[in-house]
Design an enzyme around this catalytic site. Sequence first.
Site, PDB file in Angstrom:
ATOM      1  N   THR A 146      15.571  15.774  -9.222  1.00 39.55           N
ATOM      2  CA  THR A 146      16.500  16.563  -8.404  1.00 39.55           C
ATOM      3  C   THR A 146      17.730  15.747  -8.017  1.00 39.55           C
ATOM      4  O   THR A 146      17.663  14.513  -7.914  1.00 39.55           O
ATOM      5  CB  THR A 146      15.772  17.008  -7.109  1.00 39.55           C
ATOM      6  OG1 THR A 146      16.707  17.587  -6.226  1.00 39.55           O
ATOM      7  CG2 THR A 146      15.103  15.834  -6.399  1.00 39.55           C
ATOM      8  N   ASP A 147      18.823  16.453  -7.740  1.00 40.98           N
ATOM      9  CA  ASP A 147      20.024  15.767  -7.235  1.00 40.98           C
ATOM     10  C   ASP A 147      19.847  15.297  -5.791  1.00 40.98           C
ATOM     11  O   ASP A 147      20.651  14.513  -5.284  1.00 40.98           O
ATOM     12  CB  ASP A 147      21.257  16.682  -7.348  1.00 40.98           C
ATOM     13  CG  ASP A 147      21.169  17.969  -6.538  1.00 40.98           C
ATOM     14  OD1 ASP A 147      20.090  18.247  -5.955  1.00 40.98           O
ATOM     15  OD2 ASP A 147      22.179  18.696  -6.472  1.00 40.98           O
ATOM     16  N   GLU A 148      18.781  15.779  -5.115  1.00 36.15           N
ATOM     17  CA  GLU A 148      18.602  15.402  -3.706  1.00 36.15           C
ATOM     18  C   GLU A 148      18.313  13.912  -3.539  1.00 36.15           C
ATOM     19  O   GLU A 148      18.427  13.376  -2.438  1.00 36.15           O
ATOM     20  CB  GLU A 148      17.490  16.236  -3.061  1.00 36.15           C
ATOM     21  CG  GLU A 148      17.820  17.708  -3.069  1.00 36.15           C
ATOM     22  CD  GLU A 148      17.025  18.542  -2.077  1.00 36.15           C
ATOM     23  OE1 GLU A 148      16.369  17.975  -1.196  1.00 36.15           O
ATOM     24  OE2 GLU A 148      17.082  19.775  -2.201  1.00 36.15           O
ATOM     25  N   TYR A 171      10.695  15.157   0.918  1.00 32.78           N
ATOM     26  CA  TYR A 171      10.692  15.644  -0.472  1.00 32.78           C
ATOM     27  C   TYR A 171      11.556  14.755  -1.362  1.00 32.78           C
ATOM     28  O   TYR A 171      11.102  14.257  -2.397  1.00 32.78           O
ATOM     29  CB  TYR A 171      11.203  17.096  -0.524  1.00 32.78           C
ATOM     30  CG  TYR A 171      11.618  17.528  -1.915  1.00 32.78           C
ATOM     31  CD1 TYR A 171      10.679  17.699  -2.929  1.00 32.78           C
ATOM     32  CD2 TYR A 171      12.964  17.745  -2.236  1.00 32.78           C
ATOM     33  CE1 TYR A 171      11.066  18.079  -4.217  1.00 32.78           C
ATOM     34  CE2 TYR A 171      13.362  18.122  -3.506  1.00 32.78           C
ATOM     35  CZ  TYR A 171      12.408  18.287  -4.498  1.00 32.78           C
ATOM     36  OH  TYR A 171      12.787  18.650  -5.769  1.00 32.78           O
ATOM     37  N   LYS A 175      10.597  12.273  -4.535  1.00 32.23           N
ATOM     38  CA  LYS A 175      11.143  12.429  -5.891  1.00 32.23           C
ATOM     39  C   LYS A 175      11.877  11.143  -6.307  1.00 32.23           C
ATOM     40  O   LYS A 175      11.787  10.720  -7.465  1.00 32.23           O
ATOM     41  CB  LYS A 175      12.093  13.624  -5.960  1.00 32.23           C
ATOM     42  CG  LYS A 175      11.427  14.984  -5.829  1.00 32.23           C
ATOM     43  CD  LYS A 175      10.457  15.325  -6.953  1.00 32.23           C
ATOM     44  CE  LYS A 175      11.123  15.539  -8.286  1.00 32.23           C
ATOM     45  NZ  LYS A 175      10.163  16.035  -9.308  1.00 32.23           N
TER      46      LYS A 175
HETATM   47  P1  NAD Z   1       7.720  25.039  -8.065  1.00 34.04           P
HETATM   48  O1  NAD Z   1       7.272  24.660  -6.709  1.00 34.04           O
HETATM   49  O2  NAD Z   1       8.160  26.445  -8.328  1.00 34.04           O
HETATM   50  O3  NAD Z   1       6.549  24.742  -9.117  1.00 34.04           O
HETATM   51  C1  NAD Z   1       5.805  23.568  -9.096  1.00 34.04           C
HETATM   52  C2  NAD Z   1       4.619  23.746 -10.035  1.00 34.04           C
HETATM   53  O4  NAD Z   1       3.873  22.526 -10.039  1.00 34.04           O
HETATM   54  C3  NAD Z   1       3.656  24.862  -9.608  1.00 34.04           C
HETATM   55  O5  NAD Z   1       3.276  25.641 -10.727  1.00 34.04           O
HETATM   56  C4  NAD Z   1       2.466  24.111  -9.030  1.00 34.04           C
HETATM   57  O6  NAD Z   1       1.229  24.808  -9.180  1.00 34.04           O
HETATM   58  C5  NAD Z   1       2.493  22.833  -9.853  1.00 34.04           C
HETATM   59  N1  NAD Z   1       1.876  21.704  -9.146  1.00 34.04           N
HETATM   60  C6  NAD Z   1       2.126  21.293  -7.873  1.00 34.04           C
HETATM   61  N2  NAD Z   1       1.333  20.248  -7.566  1.00 34.04           N
HETATM   62  C7  NAD Z   1       0.598  19.977  -8.669  1.00 34.04           C
HETATM   63  C8  NAD Z   1      -0.388  19.006  -8.980  1.00 34.04           C
HETATM   64  N3  NAD Z   1      -0.787  18.097  -8.076  1.00 34.04           N
HETATM   65  N4  NAD Z   1      -0.929  19.004 -10.220  1.00 34.04           N
HETATM   66  C9  NAD Z   1      -0.547  19.926 -11.147  1.00 34.04           C
HETATM   67  N5  NAD Z   1       0.351  20.886 -10.896  1.00 34.04           N
HETATM   68  C10 NAD Z   1       0.937  20.907  -9.672  1.00 34.04           C
HETATM   69  O7  NAD Z   1       8.835  23.995  -8.451  1.00 34.04           O
HETATM   70  P2  NAD Z   1      10.189  24.206  -9.309  1.00 34.04           P
HETATM   71  O8  NAD Z   1      11.243  24.699  -8.401  1.00 34.04           O
HETATM   72  O9  NAD Z   1       9.858  24.928 -10.547  1.00 34.04           O
HETATM   73  O10 NAD Z   1      10.537  22.676  -9.645  1.00 34.04           O
HETATM   74  C11 NAD Z   1      10.009  22.067 -10.817  1.00 34.04           C
HETATM   75  C12 NAD Z   1      10.502  20.631 -10.874  1.00 34.04           C
HETATM   76  O11 NAD Z   1      11.918  20.617 -10.908  1.00 34.04           O
HETATM   77  C13 NAD Z   1      10.096  19.791  -9.667  1.00 34.04           C
HETATM   78  O12 NAD Z   1       9.793  18.493 -10.132  1.00 34.04           O
HETATM   79  C14 NAD Z   1      11.336  19.778  -8.794  1.00 34.04           C
HETATM   80  O13 NAD Z   1      11.397  18.599  -8.040  1.00 34.04           O
HETATM   81  C15 NAD Z   1      12.423  19.822  -9.844  1.00 34.04           C
HETATM   82  N6  NAD Z   1      13.693  20.451  -9.434  1.00 34.04           N
HETATM   83  C16 NAD Z   1      13.705  21.687  -8.849  1.00 34.04           C
HETATM   84  C17 NAD Z   1      14.930  22.278  -8.547  1.00 34.04           C
HETATM   85  C18 NAD Z   1      15.023  23.659  -7.932  1.00 34.04           C
HETATM   86  O14 NAD Z   1      16.115  24.088  -7.549  1.00 34.04           O
HETATM   87  N7  NAD Z   1      13.942  24.417  -7.829  1.00 34.04           N
HETATM   88  C19 NAD Z   1      16.121  21.602  -8.803  1.00 34.04           C
HETATM   89  C20 NAD Z   1      16.058  20.323  -9.375  1.00 34.04           C
HETATM   90  C21 NAD Z   1      14.836  19.764  -9.703  1.00 34.04           C
HETATM   91  O1  DAU Z   2      19.148  20.434  -5.057  1.00 33.91           O
HETATM   92  C1  DAU Z   2      17.970  20.655  -5.759  1.00 33.91           C
HETATM   93  C2  DAU Z   2      16.879  21.127  -4.828  1.00 33.91           C
HETATM   94  O2  DAU Z   2      17.192  22.475  -4.476  1.00 33.91           O
HETATM   95  C3  DAU Z   2      15.493  21.050  -5.447  1.00 33.91           C
HETATM   96  O3  DAU Z   2      15.168  19.706  -5.720  1.00 33.91           O
HETATM   97  C4  DAU Z   2      14.439  21.662  -4.523  1.00 33.91           C
HETATM   98  O4  DAU Z   2      13.181  21.665  -5.160  1.00 33.91           O
HETATM   99  C5  DAU Z   2      14.858  23.083  -4.200  1.00 33.91           C
HETATM  100  O5  DAU Z   2      13.950  23.666  -3.289  1.00 33.91           O
HETATM  101  C6  DAU Z   2      16.270  23.122  -3.622  1.00 33.91           C
HETATM  102  O6  DAU Z   2      16.300  22.498  -2.314  1.00 33.91           O
HETATM  103  P1  DAU Z   2      17.121  23.131  -1.094  1.00 33.91           P
HETATM  104  O7  DAU Z   2      16.560  22.601   0.155  1.00 33.91           O
HETATM  105  O8  DAU Z   2      18.587  22.999  -1.317  1.00 33.91           O
HETATM  106  O9  DAU Z   2      16.737  24.701  -1.301  1.00 33.91           O
HETATM  107  P2  DAU Z   2      16.387  25.853  -0.245  1.00 33.91           P
HETATM  108  O10 DAU Z   2      16.394  27.140  -1.014  1.00 33.91           O
HETATM  109  O11 DAU Z   2      15.205  25.536   0.578  1.00 33.91           O
HETATM  110  O12 DAU Z   2      17.663  25.849   0.707  1.00 33.91           O
HETATM  111  C7  DAU Z   2      18.962  26.067   0.194  1.00 33.91           C
HETATM  112  C8  DAU Z   2      19.936  25.942   1.357  1.00 33.91           C
HETATM  113  O13 DAU Z   2      19.746  27.074   2.209  1.00 33.91           O
HETATM  114  C9  DAU Z   2      19.697  24.728   2.209  1.00 33.91           C
HETATM  115  O14 DAU Z   2      20.964  24.253   2.672  1.00 33.91           O
HETATM  116  C10 DAU Z   2      18.874  25.251   3.398  1.00 33.91           C
HETATM  117  C11 DAU Z   2      19.358  26.676   3.535  1.00 33.91           C
HETATM  118  N1  DAU Z   2      18.396  27.680   3.985  1.00 33.91           N
HETATM  119  C12 DAU Z   2      17.173  27.716   3.382  1.00 33.91           C
HETATM  120  C13 DAU Z   2      16.248  28.673   3.747  1.00 33.91           C
HETATM  121  C14 DAU Z   2      14.866  28.712   3.102  1.00 33.91           C
HETATM  122  C15 DAU Z   2      18.756  28.605   4.951  1.00 33.91           C
HETATM  123  O15 DAU Z   2      19.881  28.576   5.472  1.00 33.91           O
HETATM  124  N2  DAU Z   2      17.843  29.555   5.294  1.00 33.91           N
HETATM  125  C16 DAU Z   2      16.590  29.628   4.744  1.00 33.91           C
HETATM  126  O16 DAU Z   2      15.787  30.521   5.143  1.00 33.91           O
END
Ligand code: NAD
Ligand code: DAU
Length: 363
Positions: A146-148, A171, A175
């Site tokens: 992630t970019d975080e 989180y 990561k």
């Molecule tokens: P998600 O939470 O939707 O899915 C995570 C998956 O991993 C689920 O299917 C869960 O069952 C599985 N999992 C969790 N713990 C596990 C374990 N101990 N063993 C096996 N499986 C397990 O997550 P996502 O949003 O699809 O993110 C996927 C990856 O991409 C993550 O590594 C996250 O850090 C990264 N990422 C997410 C975003 C985003 O915006 N969602 C952005 C950048 C990077």
């Molecule tokens: O940047 C990549 C990341 O983006 C991933 O690594 C994470 O897995 C993914 O969950 C996401 O993280 P964020 O914290 O940015 O996503 P989230 O959807 O939780 O929140 C997006 C923005 O919205 C953040 O600034 C918090 C805000 N927010 C979130 C929720 C759930 C609200 O204002 N209200 C809400 O109810």
Amino acid sequence: MSEIGHTREVDAPAQRILVTGGAGFIGSAVVRRLVRQGRQVLTYDKLTYAGNLASLAEVHNLPGHRFVQADICDGQAFRAALDAFRPDLVMHLAAESHVDRSIDGPGEFIRTNVLGTYTLLEEALRYWRALDAPERGRFRFHHISTDEVYGTLGDEGLFREDTPYQPNSPYSASKASSDHLVRAWFHTYGLPVVMSNCSNNYGPYHFPEKLIPLTILNALEGKPLPVYGRGENVRDWLYVDDHAAALELIATRGRLGESYNVGGNNERRNIDVVRTICAIMDRVVPDAKIGPREKLITFVTDRPGHDARYAIDATKLKDELGWVPTHDFESGIEATVRWYLDNAAWWEPLKARYDRQRIGLAP
Ligand code: NAD
Ligand code: DAU
């Protein structure tokens, strides 16, 4: 040891791909894409609250797809999966992914994201070393991050691959730790790895704890739309299928030992994202009882440690691998809203796992 920056020509695209976290939001988009292309895919997923086989319905029973329910912290299970499936590529997406949950309970993030990644690295190394020379030359381990990990930006600037790590939430710290482990296994043991760090994804099959799906479903039901703080935090939104396309390129063509930033060039303030969703829903599903959805917007206590702005410079990925996103935010968010309206059968059952109550307020 593999040399950093070494470009390895890929004679044939990877055909046997093990995807951890393949039942999650991004993982399922990757699995659907790869199976459609005719690859052999093994989804390795524990099926936590965020994992959902319904997200794989399109491919689950196709001959190119297999599934094993197992934990990435379970080295024996991962070893058995490697030995039975014999992948030439591992794409590691399994993780605890929600910042708010990491504030309430960091332990599971350390376990899965740090110890789980360590376990995979150890088993992947054992497996890779035992391969014969041509197979060893083909094998790759792609770590998805992630970019975080870079922390937060002010009004100016973009995250580049050489931006120093400064994670701010449990989180992102977990990561960042996993990224460092992957890099170390490349430098120390020569495990052929590639890495990527992506901005916020959105699109179908997104678990409704995250801002965009939560807003869509609350707006549909006429419930308050919680916006943290003043809604001025900025995220760089990328449609999930564009991320899946980038991941395929990085996994198969990226230079070993390198990391690639992935981003949508779609910076938006949270309040503007929520207002855009309200406007689309007022047009597509007007509801006289609810009225204009903007009236549902509720400013709530900010997320502790809330990062102000994320924005990605994806020039390296574009220049080296030719990737550009194909969805702009306007078309992507409209498609996403319509997907949720058409797919209540996917999200209705998830209410039993999480009913969109506020989480992540540190005591
Ligand atoms: P998600 O939470 O939707 O899915 C995570 C998956 O991993 C689920 O299917 C869960 O069952 C599985 N999992 C969790 N713990 C596990 C374990 N101990 N063993 C096996 N499986 C397990 O997550 P996502 O949003 O699809 O993110 C996927 C990856 O991409 C993550 O590594 C996250 O850090 C990264 N990422 C997410 C975003 C985003 O915006 N969602 C952005 C950048 C990077
Ligand atoms: O940047 C990549 C990341 O983006 C991933 O690594 C994470 O897995 C993914 O969950 C996401 O993280 P964020 O914290 O940015 O996503 P989230 O959807 O939780 O929140 C997006 C923005 O919205 C953040 O600034 C918090 C805000 N927010 C979130 C929720 C759930 C609200 O204002 N209200 C809400 O109810």
